[in-house]
Design a protein around this motif. Structure first.
Motif, PDB file in Angstrom:
ATOM      1  N   LYS A  13      47.146-136.557  73.725  1.00  0.00           N
ATOM      2  CA  LYS A  13      48.146-136.464  75.087  1.00  0.00           C
ATOM      3  C   LYS A  13      46.100-135.567  75.339  1.00  0.00           C
ATOM      4  O   LYS A  13      46.300-136.137  76.933  1.00  0.00           O
ATOM      5  N   PHE A  14      45.161-135.540  74.669  1.00  0.00           N
ATOM      6  CA  PHE A  14      44.334-135.343  75.542  1.00  0.00           C
ATOM      7  C   PHE A  14      43.422-136.127  76.200  1.00  0.00           C
ATOM      8  O   PHE A  14      43.343-136.658  76.827  1.00  0.00           O
ATOM      9  N   HIS A  15      43.698-136.990  74.500  1.00  0.00           N
ATOM     10  CA  HIS A  15      42.123-138.323  74.764  1.00  0.00           C
ATOM     11  C   HIS A  15      43.213-139.004  72.953  1.00  0.00           C
ATOM     12  O   HIS A  15      43.355-138.298  72.009  1.00  0.00           O
ATOM     13  N   ALA A  16      42.848-140.234  74.083  1.00  0.00           N
ATOM     14  CA  ALA A  16      43.865-141.075  72.401  1.00  0.00           C
ATOM     15  C   ALA A  16      43.138-141.984  71.384  1.00  0.00           C
ATOM     16  O   ALA A  16      43.069-141.913  70.437  1.00  0.00           O
ATOM     17  N   SER A  17      41.679-141.064  71.408  1.00  0.00           N
ATOM     18  CA  SER A  17      40.925-141.645  69.985  1.00  0.00           C
ATOM     19  C   SER A  17      40.804-140.281  69.160  1.00  0.00           C
ATOM     20  O   SER A  17      39.946-140.396  68.047  1.00  0.00           O
ATOM     21  N   TYR A  18      41.055-139.173  69.511  1.00  0.00           N
ATOM     22  CA  TYR A  18      41.534-138.119  68.839  1.00  0.00           C
ATOM     23  C   TYR A  18      42.006-138.605  67.515  1.00  0.00           C
ATOM     24  O   TYR A  18      43.373-139.571  67.584  1.00  0.00           O
ATOM     25  N   ARG A  19      42.157-138.329  66.005  1.00  0.00           N
ATOM     26  CA  ARG A  19      42.082-138.775  64.976  1.00  0.00           C
ATOM     27  C   ARG A  19      42.251-137.267  64.342  1.00  0.00           C
ATOM     28  O   ARG A  19      41.358-136.486  64.450  1.00  0.00           O
ATOM     29  N   ILE A  42      37.214-137.060  64.676  1.00  0.00           N
ATOM     30  CA  ILE A  42      38.410-135.928  63.862  1.00  0.00           C
ATOM     31  C   ILE A  42      37.973-134.493  64.636  1.00  0.00           C
ATOM     32  O   ILE A  42      37.706-133.619  64.933  1.00  0.00           O
ATOM     33  N   THR A  43      39.453-134.338  65.101  1.00  0.00           N
ATOM     34  CA  THR A  43      40.043-132.862  65.584  1.00  0.00           C
ATOM     35  C   THR A  43      40.769-132.126  65.070  1.00  0.00           C
ATOM     36  O   THR A  43      41.996-131.122  65.304  1.00  0.00           O
ATOM     37  N   VAL A  44      41.901-132.696  64.122  1.00  0.00           N
ATOM     38  CA  VAL A  44      42.636-131.957  63.042  1.00  0.00           C
ATOM     39  C   VAL A  44      42.187-132.264  61.474  1.00  0.00           C
ATOM     40  O   VAL A  44      42.113-133.885  60.832  1.00  0.00           O
ATOM     41  N   VAL A  45      42.056-130.982  60.807  1.00  0.00           N
ATOM     42  CA  VAL A  45      41.846-131.681  59.269  1.00  0.00           C
ATOM     43  C   VAL A  45      42.959-130.582  58.341  1.00  0.00           C
ATOM     44  O   VAL A  45      43.152-129.538  58.934  1.00  0.00           O
ATOM     45  N   GLY A  46      43.637-131.280  57.888  1.00  0.00           N
ATOM     46  CA  GLY A  46      44.739-131.520  56.377  1.00  0.00           C
ATOM     47  C   GLY A  46      43.647-130.851  55.378  1.00  0.00           C
ATOM     48  O   GLY A  46      43.435-131.913  54.855  1.00  0.00           O
ATOM     49  N   ILE A  47      44.408-129.395  54.780  1.00  0.00           N
ATOM     50  CA  ILE A  47      43.491-129.498  53.457  1.00  0.00           C
ATOM     51  C   ILE A  47      45.075-128.675  52.299  1.00  0.00           C
ATOM     52  O   ILE A  47      45.739-127.837  52.145  1.00  0.00           O
ATOM     53  N   LEU A  48      44.563-130.443  52.049  1.00  0.00           N
ATOM     54  CA  LEU A  48      45.804-130.551  50.189  1.00  0.00           C
ATOM     55  C   LEU A  48      44.764-130.076  49.170  1.00  0.00           C
ATOM     56  O   LEU A  48      45.664-130.980  47.972  1.00  0.00           O
ATOM     57  N   THR A  49      43.425-129.443  48.971  1.00  0.00           N
ATOM     58  CA  THR A  49      42.794-129.418  48.187  1.00  0.00           C
ATOM     59  C   THR A  49      42.698-128.247  47.314  1.00  0.00           C
ATOM     60  O   THR A  49      42.848-127.283  48.220  1.00  0.00           O
ATOM     61  N   HIS A  50      42.697-128.293  46.223  1.00  0.00           N
ATOM     62  CA  HIS A  50      42.044-126.282  45.466  1.00  0.00           C
ATOM     63  C   HIS A  50      41.422-125.500  45.532  1.00  0.00           C
ATOM     64  O   HIS A  50      41.045-124.694  45.079  1.00  0.00           O
ATOM     65  N   TYR A  51      40.608-126.313  46.169  1.00  0.00           N
ATOM     66  CA  TYR A  51      38.976-125.850  45.944  1.00  0.00           C
ATOM     67  C   TYR A  51      39.124-124.680  46.784  1.00  0.00           C
ATOM     68  O   TYR A  51      39.709-125.634  48.136  1.00  0.00           O
ATOM     69  N   ARG A  52      38.075-123.877  46.872  1.00  0.00           N
ATOM     70  CA  ARG A  52      38.418-122.784  47.282  1.00  0.00           C
ATOM     71  C   ARG A  52      37.060-121.869  47.965  1.00  0.00           C
ATOM     72  O   ARG A  52      36.877-120.341  48.233  1.00  0.00           O
TER      73      ARG A  52
END
Length: 478
Positions: free
Chosen positions: A172-178, A245-255
């Motif tokens: 909604k701020f910028h169409a290029s964000y992913r 890239i402005t959203v990061v989803g963490i589905l990995t178990h590395y901590r």
């Protein structure tokens, strides 16, 4: 260099003393001349040492003070730790922390959305006469079974849905964000990709895993073509630069803190397409104890970079003795439950997050919920400022307009808001203020006491009577 070492060594000998040797990502180079001797290290590390003998000067760049196996970096110097004699400190000449990136405007601030899960662990009967048993607990209390928990679709699918919602907000701020989703293994990435295709057919999703031919081209295309989301394992990692890239989803178990810092770093770099102060990185992650520790690491701005690429937790080994039959247990189910939010400055418990998120959706806002909370609190403070005393009027005051009765949903929202305010006031009276080191834990414990007393949480307080019961329980806190 490894595949053409003679070319490099011959060139180095010819230009001895007249070139600068730069070893980037030096944590990948081991300090041994014989990697096959069981001493660790890599052939590249051995060649770096040989090249160094010919170089005028050598510059090492690293994201971590040690290798992944905790060995020293090639050619690096170390000194004793000032307080711990068992540890060594890397001697460095320059460093850049997360705090430097914030201060100098090349890294974004963040908001982390942490989703809890209810885990059911089943232990089967054994020969000693113990029958089947089931242990239920919250992921926020125990993350020891993180791998099977993250592989349960009732846990990872809600997190994926959160990533999609966050991307659409950012756009909604910028169409290029992913956005970017990092998975544990290739099979997990493929499941997530398939789910996204089926659930969100209009979403432009790319999958990059090392087993697929053309994965490198997918990574390059994602940076320049109109896309929404990239699903991968560890290919979009060190050195991958896509500032939209402005959203990061963490589905990995590395901590490990360094690993996670490198991962979210894909979304922390400021993009010149919009003003830097308007940019944030939204991180969607499971609410396990080690992720909470990483949040503290970010808060303290104690960025030590990439210490390890893979989790190398050492299991405690028992002394040799009689063989013991261990219990056979497995994760029966894991279901995502509540989500809380934290940013650089503040924490929001699950109740607050849900309330602000509901308001955000109602007005179709795109701001991060932590920023909206700050706006709401500032507005509340301004509304509480004393207003000028009106001058006496000669004419009669008009009748106040009749206010429409509130809907049930509005009444529930009011009670939830009052409950959150009452909990904050209770903590403030006890000397615990927002921003204090223990505020988050204290707020979560106080909210849990209120929920236990009322017999419901904000999420399932779907009647006025339930919401009112939670408010009364908050007033009774002592």
């Amino acid at each position: 260099m490894v595949t053409n070492e003679s070319v490099f060594l011959e060139w180095a000998a010819k230009h001895q003393g007249r070139f600068l040797l730069v070893a980037d990502e030096a944590q990948f180079c081991g300090d041994t001349t014989d990697p096959d001797a069981g001493e660790g290290g890599t052939r590249a590390g051995a060649l770096i040492k040989q090249m160094h003998e010919y170089a005028r000067h050598t510059l090492l760049l690293t994201g971590t003070p040690n290798r992944a196996d905790n060995q020293r970096l090639v050619l690096a110097d170390y000194e004793p730790h000032p307080t711990d004699p068992k540890r060594e400190v890397l001697v460095h000449h320059a460093e850049a922390k997360y705090s430097n990136g914030i201060a100098e405007g090349y890294l974004r601030k963040f908001e982390m959305r942490l989703t809890n899960a209810r885990v059911s662990k089943r232990t089967l009967a054994d020969d000693a006469g113990r029958g089947d048993s089931v242990l239920e607990y919250n992921l926020s209390d125990d993350g020891s079974e993180l791998v099977p928990v993250l592989r349960d679709e009732k846990t990872w699918q809600p997190l994926v849905d959160d990533v999609v919602r966050a991307i659409r907000d950012k756009q909604k701020f910028h169409a290029s964000y992913r956005g970017l989703i990092s998975c544990m293994q290739q099979q997990d990435a493929k499941k997530v990709y398939k789910y996204l295709q089926q659930r969100y057919p209009d979403l432009r999703v790319a999958l990059a895993v090392s087993s697929d031919t053309g994965a490198s081209q997918v990574l390059q295309d994602f940076k320049v073509k109109p896309m929404d989301l990239l699903v991968t394992v560890r290919m979009a990692f060190i050195g991958y630069d896509c500032k939209t890239i402005t959203v990061v989803g963490i589905l990995t178990h590395y901590r490990d803190g360094g690993h996670l810092m490198q991962l979210i770093g894909r979304g922390l770099r400021v993009w010149d397409g919009t003003p830097a102060r308007e940019q944030t990185c939204l991180i969607v992650a499971p609410d396990d104890p080690k992720m909470q520790g990483f949040l503290d690491l970010l808060r303290e701005e104690n960025d030590r970079g990439l210490k390890v690429l893979e989790e190398r937790e050492q299991e405690e080994r028992e002394e040799p003795g009689d063989a013991v039959q261990e219990e056979f247990s497995y994760i029966d189910s894991a279901v995502a439950t509540t989500t809380r939010a934290s940013s650089n400055e503040l924490d929001m418990d699950a109740d607050e997050t849900l309330m602000v998120e509901t308001l955000k959706r109602a007005v179709d806002a795109a701001e991060d919920v932590t920023k909206l909370k700050q706006i709401i609190e500032m507005a509340g403070m301004m509304l509480k400022q004393p207003t000028p005393v009106p001058q006496p009027r000669t004419e009669p005051e008009p009748e106040p307009p009749t206010e429409a009765p509130k809907t049930e949903r509005q009444q529930i929202a009011d009670f939830n808001s009052k409950t959150s305010d009452t909990i904050r006031q209770y903590l403030y009276r006890g000397g615990v203020k927002p921003g204090d080191a223990g505020y988050r834990d204290a707020a979560m414990k106080a909210t849990a006491r209120v929920n236990d007393a009322a017999g419901c949480t904000a999420a399932n307080a779907n009647t006025v009577e339930k919401a009112s019961r939670r408010f009364r329980a908050a007033l009774a806190l002592k």
